[in-house]
Write an enzyme that holds these catalytic residues in place. Structure first.
Site, PDB file in Angstrom:
ATOM      1  N   SER A 137       0.821  -1.199   0.000  1.00  0.00           N
ATOM      2  CA  SER A 137       0.000   0.000   0.000  1.00  0.00           C
ATOM      3  C   SER A 137       0.858   1.254   0.000  1.00  0.00           C
ATOM      4  O   SER A 137       0.350   2.337  -0.227  1.00  0.00           O
ATOM      5  CB  SER A 137      -0.960  -0.009   1.187  1.00  0.00           C
ATOM      6  OG  SER A 137      -0.331  -0.510   2.329  1.00  0.00           O
ATOM      7  N   HIS A 157      -1.937  -2.878  -6.780  1.00  0.00           N
ATOM      8  CA  HIS A 157      -2.532  -2.537  -5.481  1.00  0.00           C
ATOM      9  C   HIS A 157      -4.053  -2.644  -5.529  1.00  0.00           C
ATOM     10  O   HIS A 157      -4.729  -1.816  -6.153  1.00  0.00           O
ATOM     11  CB  HIS A 157      -2.086  -1.105  -5.107  1.00  0.00           C
ATOM     12  CG  HIS A 157      -2.538  -0.674  -3.760  1.00  0.00           C
ATOM     13  ND1 HIS A 157      -2.805   0.621  -3.441  1.00  0.00           N
ATOM     14  CD2 HIS A 157      -2.782  -1.390  -2.626  1.00  0.00           C
ATOM     15  CE1 HIS A 157      -3.188   0.698  -2.190  1.00  0.00           C
ATOM     16  NE2 HIS A 157      -3.196  -0.502  -1.673  1.00  0.00           N
ATOM     17  N   GLU A 174      -4.741  -0.172  -8.494  1.00  0.00           N
ATOM     18  CA  GLU A 174      -3.759   0.875  -8.768  1.00  0.00           C
ATOM     19  C   GLU A 174      -2.509   0.164  -9.288  1.00  0.00           C
ATOM     20  O   GLU A 174      -1.954  -0.690  -8.590  1.00  0.00           O
ATOM     21  CB  GLU A 174      -3.484   1.601  -7.433  1.00  0.00           C
ATOM     22  CG  GLU A 174      -2.843   2.939  -7.536  1.00  0.00           C
ATOM     23  CD  GLU A 174      -2.662   3.590  -6.150  1.00  0.00           C
ATOM     24  OE1 GLU A 174      -2.750   2.899  -5.103  1.00  0.00           O
ATOM     25  OE2 GLU A 174      -2.423   4.797  -6.116  1.00  0.00           O
ATOM     26  N   ASN A 212      -3.427   5.972  -1.286  1.00  0.00           N
ATOM     27  CA  ASN A 212      -3.164   6.175   0.140  1.00  0.00           C
ATOM     28  C   ASN A 212      -2.580   7.538   0.466  1.00  0.00           C
ATOM     29  O   ASN A 212      -2.645   7.989   1.604  1.00  0.00           O
ATOM     30  CB  ASN A 212      -2.276   5.055   0.664  1.00  0.00           C
ATOM     31  CG  ASN A 212      -3.096   3.789   0.779  1.00  0.00           C
ATOM     32  OD1 ASN A 212      -4.280   3.846   1.074  1.00  0.00           O
ATOM     33  ND2 ASN A 212      -2.478   2.658   0.503  1.00  0.00           N
TER      34      ASN A 212
END
Ligand code: CAA
Length: 283
Positions: free
Chosen positions: A119, A140, A152, A190
């Protein structure tokens, strides 16, 4: 090179979700973890979710059995020798991931792409652990993996165009919509999400509101499907803290300072849903 067998390292909440979507797309899956107990727990979760789909009439029982039959469990990374593409979804810990990638690099066939569901750990740092940095990429997934539509796809400095395209196409095969990101701390998802969650924890820390009030504001006021504290409990507070540390260390900017209350919860072992207690208590 056709991908027939998909390897997943880690059978936890992300790993078993990834294994499920890969098996549902028709691939054979090797789902690996360090203990038999962990892979069996992952498989039980997949079986439970597919069972619910059958109950809801979204899948027939024969299809469910076929999906499960495509998943082979493993407790040795050496089994990844049979994989045509690997995604690592182990705990968000740099040393652990580095060791896994070193071993995968030794075990896997030379043309195999090694992706990470990290992440926030830089893809370039992971790639540097291997002799195939052009074949290392970020893949991701979002939690809960079977439901969330995004993947992602993160290019490291050395990631080749072919690696990128294969990973992108695989995400589409899994029924997901990929989005491209470059290798900066937290990537896109994130870097935006975690400061919001961290700020919600600061609101709690400063007694601006109760967890219920903070989450209600964001749910009903901003139409988010879940409040940020409930979402933090879903992600895992240890993972949230690890991501904030990565942002803080990566940018050296105080705006990413992890809230002391988040650290306190993690130190107390209140990690969210997975331990039965985080900002909320789970039965
Ligand atoms: N696993 C699998 N399926 C699940 C699930 C889970 N853990 N939780 C819910 N679902 C399924 C339900 O079975 C249901 O399926 P059907 O439509 O087939 O009936 C569907 O999702 C909707 O569930 P519910 O009706 O129970 O509840 P909901 O409408 O509130 O949706 C939710 C639940 C999908 C989790 C929704 O609240 C949501 O989207 N929350 C935000 C999730 C989010 O932001 N995820 C990203 C986290 S960040 C991340 O993952 C990246 C990182 O690196 C930290």
């Amino acid at each position: 090179m056709e991908i027939k067998t998909f390897g997943v390292v880690g059978a936890g909440q992300m790993g078993n979700g990834i294994a499920q979507v890969a098996a549902m797309s028709g691939l054979n899956v090797i789902m690996n973890d360090i203990k038999e107990e962990f892979v069996q727990r992952g498989l039980a979760n997949i079986t439970k979710l597919l069972g619910k789909s059958v109950e809801k009439g979204k899948m027939d029982a024969a299809e469910k059995d076929a999906v499960i039959a495509r998943i082979r469990t493993s407790v040795s990374l050496k089994d990844m020798a049979d994989a045509d593409f690997v995604v690592e979804a182990a705990t968000e810990n740099e040393t652990l991931k580095f060791n896994i990638f070193k071993e995968l690099d030794d075990v896997c066939k030379p043309h195999v792409i090694l992706s990470s569901n990290t992440s926030s750990i830089p893809i370039g740092r992971i790639a540097a652990q291997t002799r195939r940095p052009d074949k290392v990429i970020g893949m991701h997934f979002m939690n809960p993996v079977p439901v969330m539509r995004l993947v992602e796809v993160i290019r490291g400095l050395a990631t080749s165009e072919e690696t990128f395209k294969t990973t992108w196409d695989l995400s589409v095969k899994f029924g997901k919509t990929p989005a491209e990101a470059n290798d900066f701390p937290g990537f896109i998802a994130n870097r935006i999400l975690l400061p919001m969650i961290n700020e919600a924890v600061y609101c709690l820390y400063h007694h601006v509101g109760t967890p219920e009030a903070i989450d209600t504001v964001m749910k009903l006021g901003m139409n988010h499907p879940m409040g940020p504290l409930a979402l933090a409990d879903l992600i895992g507070l240890d993972t949230c803290l690890a991501i904030m540390e990565t942002l803080y260390n990566g940018f050296k900017d105080s705006k990413y300072r992890p809230c002391p209350l988040l650290r306190k919860y993690v130190e107390a072992g209140w990690l969210g849903r997975k331990t039965g207690r985080g900002f909320y208590v789970y039965e």
